[in-house]
Design an enzyme around this catalytic site. Structure first.
Site, mmCIF file in Angstrom:
data_model
loop_
_atom_site.group_PDB
_atom_site.id
_atom_site.type_symbol
_atom_site.label_atom_id
_atom_site.label_comp_id
_atom_site.label_asym_id
_atom_site.label_seq_id
_atom_site.Cartn_x
_atom_site.Cartn_y
_atom_site.Cartn_z
ATOM 1 N N GLY A 166 40.511 37.229 40.981
ATOM 2 C CA GLY A 166 39.679 38.367 41.366
ATOM 3 C C GLY A 166 38.240 38.160 40.975
ATOM 4 N N ASN A 167 37.457 39.211 41.074
ATOM 5 C CA ASN A 167 36.046 39.125 40.693
ATOM 6 C C ASN A 167 35.613 40.446 40.074
ATOM 7 O OD1 ASN A 167 34.767 40.909 42.833
ATOM 8 N ND2 ASN A 167 35.961 39.476 44.074
ATOM 9 N N ARG A 168 34.355 40.504 39.658
ATOM 10 C CA ARG A 168 33.910 41.624 38.822
ATOM 11 C C ARG A 168 33.294 42.777 39.612
ATOM 12 N NH1 ARG A 168 29.905 39.099 34.948
ATOM 13 N NH2 ARG A 168 29.931 41.183 34.044
#
Ligand code: CTP
Length: 412
Positions: A214-216
């Site tokens: 995932g990412n932020r």
């Protein structure tokens, strides 16, 4: 000689007698912390939910519900006349009815009659009350007279029930009020009649039942774009990838998890939309294989090798294919820059590579932009026009993007 600081914008915050009054404390806090001089005018029943001490401590001014306090200052006239904005939240069915009928039986309704500045009502009530013909007519009357009446959000109400009538989130109310103050009046309904789709958040690509790549991205910028577009009259669909924020009031939200789900939802919504804004952080790669059961450590301490495959580039597809005629396509690029190129140069390349009309290049870093309330960037147009957006709220950037979209569509 030192110049005088600019006067602080004066806001009258009218608080109605509804349970959502507690949320308005946060609106007040955001207003005062961002330099507004706020006078809180609660109704008597508002004080049954949140007491005067809270409003006084948070605003730094005494509060009164009655025209009979400090009569020598004629507060019912002075407050309304000197305000730059009157913001009423929560606006209950009763308060809306009293305002629509021009009653002046307490300090707040008297203030509403003397105010000549923009007035914003943020209704909150049970769905039945909101949908009642009496309330509908009262809201229509206020709008006809020039007041801005926000549509309530759809969601959880006081008890276990849910529906239309929820007070929009404090941050949305604050950002809306700040935008009205920035413009010095009602926001232009310059997106009216347009269907707009915005992607928000970040995709997650599952590895096994408990893990993902995932990412932020928090979804704050995408939701700010959606709220701003609703405020400017658009019909808005948000494709939200793993966003945990409350839904933006007035927008339709389609939830997705992975890049492939986001692509399907974006393509379906884009086929019907005049404007597409791709703000979500889409994972470029996904695990080639999904493990049906949790991947375990091995006894020999070797690490598993995870094969990745590339995801489709949704924005490039949308930019090049243009799923609806005359569509405006906007992308975002989170860039850090590298040894050879600035973040802006990398952004310019993407305008051509993705075939978009506008690309917002954000300079990102560990503590910049992601999950932060403040952002900045440059809106790069395929027409060569570059609009720098100074550090400010994500809502301010959103409005700058919509300004450019409106400009481009006027010229086409
Ligand atoms: N985007 C997309 N599909 C992808 C990756 C990105 O639609 N598979 C969109 C994002 O929504 C955003 C834009 O592309 O609007 C730019 O994303 P960026 O962060 O620049 O990622 P990349 O395009 O993958 O660029 P880079 O290769 O430089 O990481």
């Amino acid at each position: 000689m030192a110049s005088e600081p600019p006067p602080r914008p004066r806001v009258v915050l009218g608080v109605g007698g509804g349970i959502a009054a507690y949320k308005v404390c946060e609106v007040l806090r955001r207003l005062t912390e961002s330099g507004h001089d706020v006078r809180v005018v609660p109704t008597a029943s508002a004080l049954r939910f949140v007491g005067a001490a809270t409003w006084e401590a948070l605003s730094g001014h005494s509060v009164s519900t009655e025209v009979w306090d400090s009569v020598h200052e004629v507060p019912h006239v002075r407050l309304g006349q000197s305000a730059d904005l009157v913001l009423v939240a929560p606006a209950t069915a009763d308060l809306i009815a009293r305002a629509a009928h021009g009653l002046a039986d307490d300090l707040l309704t008297s203030t509403l009659l003397t105010a000549r500045c923009p007035v914003v009502f943020c209704p909150a009530m049970h769905t039945e009350m909101w949908e009642h013909p009496a309330t509908r007519e009262n809201v229509a009357t206020l709008r006809r007279r020039g007041a801005i009446v926000l549509d309530p959000a759809v969601g959880r109400l006081t008890g276990a029930d849910s529906g239309a009538g929820r007070l929009p989130e404090p941050v949305e109310i604050f950002e809306f009020a700040a935008a009205v103050l920035r413009r010095g009046g009602p926001l232009p309904e310059d997106l009216a009649g347009l269907r707009v789709v915005v992607s928000a958040g970040g995709t997650r690509e599952p590895l096994d039942p408990v893990r993902y790549l995932g990412n932020r991205s928090s979804g704050l910028q995408g939701y700010a774009l959606a709220s701003a577009a609703v405020a400017r009259g658009a019909e808005v669909t948000v494709v939200a990838a793993n966003v945990t924020l409350p839904d933006p009031a007035g927008a339709k939200v389609i939830r997705v998890g992975t890049a492939l789900e986001l692509r399907d939802a974006m393509r379906a919504a884009a086929a019907e939309a005049q404007v597409v804004v791709a703000n979500a952080a889409v994972a470029d790669f996904r695990p080639a294989h999904y493990a049906e059961s949790k991947i375990k450590k091995s006894d020999d301490r070797s690490a598993p090798v995870i094969d990745l495959v590339q995801n489709p580039h949704v924005l490039r597809e949308l930019g090049r294919e243009r799923l609806a005629e005359g569509q405006t396509v906007v992308g975002f690029a989170a860039e850090t820059g590298d040894e050879l190129h600035s973040f802006l140069e990398l952004g310019r390349r993407k305008v051509a590579a993705y075939g978009v009309d506008l690309l917002v290049a954000n300079e990102v870093g560990a503590d910049k932009v992601f999950g932060q309330p403040v952002t900045q960037g440059v809106i790069i147009g395929a027409d060569g026009v570059e609009t720098p957006v100074p550090p400010g709220s994500k809502r301010a950037l959103a409005d700058a993007v919509w300004d450019r979209v409106v400009e481009l569509r006027r010229m086409s």
